[in-house]
Write an enzyme that holds these catalytic residues in place. Structure first.
Site, PDB file in Angstrom:
ATOM      1  N   LYS B 166       0.829  -1.208   0.000  1.00 18.76           N
ATOM      2  CA  LYS B 166       0.000   0.000   0.000  1.00 18.76           C
ATOM      3  C   LYS B 166       0.863   1.257   0.000  1.00 18.76           C
ATOM      4  CE  LYS B 166      -3.222   3.099   0.555  1.00 18.76           C
ATOM      5  NZ  LYS B 166      -4.242   3.318   1.554  1.00 18.76           N
ATOM      6  N   LYS B 234       0.040  11.988   5.896  1.00 20.34           N
ATOM      7  CA  LYS B 234       0.248  10.941   6.913  1.00 20.34           C
ATOM      8  C   LYS B 234       0.868   9.702   6.268  1.00 20.34           C
ATOM      9  CE  LYS B 234      -2.166   7.537   7.772  1.00 20.34           C
ATOM     10  NZ  LYS B 234      -3.291   6.581   7.793  1.00 20.34           N
TER      11      LYS B 234
END
Lengths: 294, 294
Positions: B166, B234
């Site tokens: 990811k 983030k």
């Protein structure tokens, strides 16, 4: 049409051959002698090629080469008759094209800039995409030639805007490939099989034409040149020059340029620009290699 | 199946709703009270939701939130029975997942990391793509739940490798968008209409899922959040942390991170990450705006 085709490199040679194949009367020239083109006569100076031409089509390596072909000894610029259209398919600086157009127009000829994309396979298969700056009337005049070499002509705007669009487009290819290389480097270091990452990329919004085209070469560690690293670096320098001239900041491109400089120092300039991956690999102590690769 | 769904944010809420819609028995929880899910009961602590569950599915904001949901007061970690599978669809650090898995397995339960991609539209339409790390047997056990929420499950490898994939995938989205933003900034400054550049990009190898998805929003200057800038930042920090932990260098990503930091300073953190373009615009004194934009 009677076409002088100047520059028989990796792109120019198949382009000139497609013009001849479409029935145009092509007289070609190349700086390094010995190149041939099926169906075309090859002569020894740009002026000789251009003397009787209705259209002069240039496809050479950089701004200096375009200057030389047009304005150097035996250059084409001195023999242009009124009504001739000069087309430049080299990738050079947008401001140089405006300067060329001004001088050409003084001779009663016209000038358009028409850099293209599509790689040597696109050149061979007449599937190039042209980005064109100049007058619509001149573009229409040479449209049969565009049609013989390409699939799409984007008329971007006035002189130089073909080059501007080309730089803005190729910038993205360089940075998109870098995104793929950094993704591969991170994935590989963390233990993700590189072919699995490619499969994921292709199944998500992360998909791109660049990865579709480059992934199998990368997984097989085939860095033979399709678009040589030194030519991409030449284009990157044009992008950064244009950015500086126009006082704009392109941070990711600046960073990518540094990686190309290291890759050239490492002797990779004649490999495909995909070989920039090997610099990340050195920094990471890894080798990105698909299972299929021997 | 009896599923505890923990975290009803922009992604979690439609995911939980799709589980309920598919006939699963969903008990949901969210940190901020007041959220509801069609067809599911909402309770007030993770432990309450997980007490009777066969599967505990987490979808929260970051590593700290996962820790809290599992190991904090009234956390789900304390009530897990043997045989339960805990799935984490949050995007957090791969090494944190290995730590979580170890603790969960001590209770006789199993753990898989399953971050996903596909945006809130993909969540709503059950078209998510999951990248999964963990044991095949546990993945098979929860496959009906994957099927109810997504279209593809990539089993990448062991625990943490879903997160690794990811991060390597989303890295590319961030850098590809930056390539588009820098291309647009250069083109616009040089006089190329931005919609013309988009048309060119779509007709060449420069095409990408990112541009297909984002271009019209950008040309209309619609920076309402689909994937908020602060969440991409983030994730970028997780990528850079993983890179540092593993001693690898990701130069373009580091550069992009700086642009996100400036964008956050400028107060854009709740806009879409496409709003990073506005930082380049400030540096260039331009506004990239399509003709269709009012």
């Amino acid at each position: 049409m009677r076409v002088a085709f100047l520059g028989l490199g990796i792109m120019g040679q198949p382009m000139a051959a497609n013009l001849a194949k479409a029935g145009h009367d092509v007289i070609a020239w190349n700086r390094t002698p010995g190149k041939t083109v099926d169906g075309a006569r090859v002569v020894s100076t740009p002026a000789e090629a251009a003397a009787d031409a209705e259209v002069v089509w240039m496809c050479v390596s950089d701004t200096a080469a375009v200057n030389d072909v047009l304005w150097g000894e035996n250059g084409a610029g001195a023999v242009l008759k009124p009504g001739v259209v000069v087309v430049d398919s080299s990738t050079i600086s947008p401001s140089a094209e405006r300067h060329n157009a001004e001088r050409i127009r003084q001779a009663g000829a016209d000038y358009i800039d028409a850099p293209m994309t599509g790689s040597k396979i696109g050149a061979r298969d007449a599937q190039l995409v042209f980005m064109v700056g100049g007058e619509a009337a001149s573009i229409d005049k040479v449209r049969p030639l565009f049609d013989a070499m390409g699939k799409t002509v984007h008329h971007v705007g006035g002189i130089g805007l073909g080059q501007a669009a080309k730089l803005a487009q190729n910038l993205q290819n360089a940075v998109i490939f870098e995104s793929f290389a950094e993704g591969l480097a991170l994935a590989t270091k963390l233990g993700v099989p590189p072919e699995k990452l490619v499969e994921i990329v292709k199944s998500t919004m992360t998909r791109s034409g660049v990865v579709e085209y480059k992934a199998s070469f990368v997984l097989n560690r085939d860095f033979s040149p399709n678009f040589p690293l030194k030519l991409m670096y030449k284009d990157i320098k044009l992008m950064l020059e244009a950015a500086r001239e126009n006082r704009i900041k392109l941070p990711a491109l600046e960073t990518v340029a540094e990686i190309y400089e290291v890759a050239i120092e490492e002797g990779h300039e004649d490999l495909d620009y995909a070989a920039t991956l090997t610099i990340l690999e050195k920094w990471a102590g890894i080798l990105v290699k698909g299972n299929a690769a021997s």
